[in-house]
Design a protein around this motif. Structure first.
Motif, short mmCIF file in Angstrom:
data_model
loop_
_atom_site.label_atom_id
_atom_site.label_comp_id
_atom_site.label_asym_id
_atom_site.label_seq_id
_atom_site.Cartn_x
_atom_site.Cartn_y
_atom_site.Cartn_z
N LEU A 11 0.83 -1.21 0.00
CA LEU A 11 0.00 0.00 0.00
C LEU A 11 0.86 1.26 0.00
O LEU A 11 0.53 2.25 -0.67
CB LEU A 11 -0.93 -0.01 1.22
CG LEU A 11 -2.05 -1.06 1.20
CD1 LEU A 11 -2.85 -1.00 2.50
CD2 LEU A 11 -2.97 -0.86 0.00
N ALA A 12 1.96 1.25 0.75
CA ALA A 12 2.87 2.41 0.76
C ALA A 12 3.48 2.62 -0.61
O ALA A 12 3.61 3.76 -1.09
CB ALA A 12 3.95 2.20 1.81
N THR A 15 0.88 4.11 -2.93
CA THR A 15 0.66 5.52 -2.60
C THR A 15 1.76 6.40 -3.16
O THR A 15 1.51 7.46 -3.76
CB THR A 15 0.56 5.67 -1.08
OG1 THR A 15 -0.49 4.84 -0.58
CG2 THR A 15 0.28 7.12 -0.71
N MET A 19 1.28 9.31 -6.12
CA MET A 19 1.63 10.72 -5.95
C MET A 19 2.68 11.16 -6.95
O MET A 19 2.61 12.28 -7.50
CB MET A 19 2.11 10.95 -4.51
CG MET A 19 1.01 10.81 -3.46
SD MET A 19 1.54 11.27 -1.80
CE MET A 19 2.79 10.03 -1.47
#
Length: 283
Positions: A11-12, A15, A19
């Motif tokens: 998930l990191a 993300t 971005m």
């Protein structure tokens, strides 16, 4: 790392990639507009460059060997290309407002030609490299590693030992058979027969050969008694001189064993000596 940690790590990563894609969006869209793309094509252009980078990253995590190195090269090439276009977008303020001349990304003509070639070739490269990466992933077969299976078996045995259960042991291979000794068995046959009398102690299924020689191994010729052997020896050696009464010659003539030939030799010599002494006394 446990399952929750892996999920948080993925998930990191998603993300951060999302971005970064959003930051690079404006630059790649303005570059596409500058080289002649319409509004729809300019909007889709960032997916062509940064999207293939994400695809190459996933392929590098799945593939192995030469295929993985190929995915890493594609990822590095498109990363450098995206970095160069973002850098040009930062150096040319006219690109931000869309007031730059069409097809003009740099004042120096060779640099402008190289940048336009780079920006226009990325979509074509995405079609080729993207399809190749997808084909490699779909045809990839992970190798079966014996080390992982052995480690898993060790862990199973360890857990069973902790619970007091008997461990699973690997079957031991059967012992190799030792050489079979061979003894010479003397029989009353005209031909000597060699019979194996023992086998290796490690072979439980085989029996040790003991007792008499099997009838199938014997000759069809009837066995002669000692008296018959002596009579045959007397008739055969009647004309022989005493010096020719040897065990080997008697054995060959009678086709008997060496031990019996020696007994016959001594008997014949004794008879001849007694006969000679009787004749001397009579004369």
């Amino acid at each position: 790392m446990n399952r929750s940690g892996k999920i948080l790590l993925v998930l990191a990563l998603v993300t951060v990639v999302g971005m970064a894609f959003r930051v690079s969006w404006n630059a790649l869209r303005d570059i596409a507009t500058a080289i002649g793309a319409d509004a729809t094509a300019a909007t889709l252009y960032p997916f062509v460059v940064d999207g293939l980078m994400a695809l190459a990253l996933v392929a590098a995590l799945v593939l192995t060997g030469d295929a993985r190195r190929f995915a890493l090269r594609v990822l590095a090439a498109y990363t450098i290309a995206s970095l160069a276009l973002n850098y040009v977008h930062g150096l040319v303020p006219e690109l931000h407002g869309g007031s730059v001349d069409w097809g003009r990304l740099a004042d120096w003509n060779p640099a402008n030609w190289a940048l336009v070639l780079l920006a226009t070739s990325l979509p074509v490269g995405s079609i080729y490299f993207g399809s190749d990466l997808v084909a490699k992933v779909l045809h990839h077969r992970p190798p079966i590693e014996s080390d992982s299976e052995e480690s898993a078996q060790i862990n199973v045995n360890r857990s069973m030992a902790e619970q007091g259960e008997p461990q699973i042991e690997e079957p031991t291979p059967p012992p190799a058979l030792a050489p079979v000794p061979v003894d010479v068995v003397e029989v009353d046959d005209p031909i000597e027969v060699r019979v194996p009398v023992a086998v290796a102690a490690e072979a439980p299924r085989l029996r040790r050969a003991t007792g008499r020689v099997p009838d199938a191994a014997r000759s069809a010729r009837p066995v002669r008694t000692p008296e018959e052997l002596l009579d045959d020896a007397r008739s055969i050696t009647e004309e022989w001189p005493v010096k020719d009464l040897t065990g080997e010659r008697i054995r060959k003539a009678l086709r008997t064993s060496p031990a019996k030939a020696r007994v016959l030799r001594e008997t014949l010599k004794s008879e001849r000596a007694a006969k000679a002494a009787a004749e001397a006394v009579a004369s």
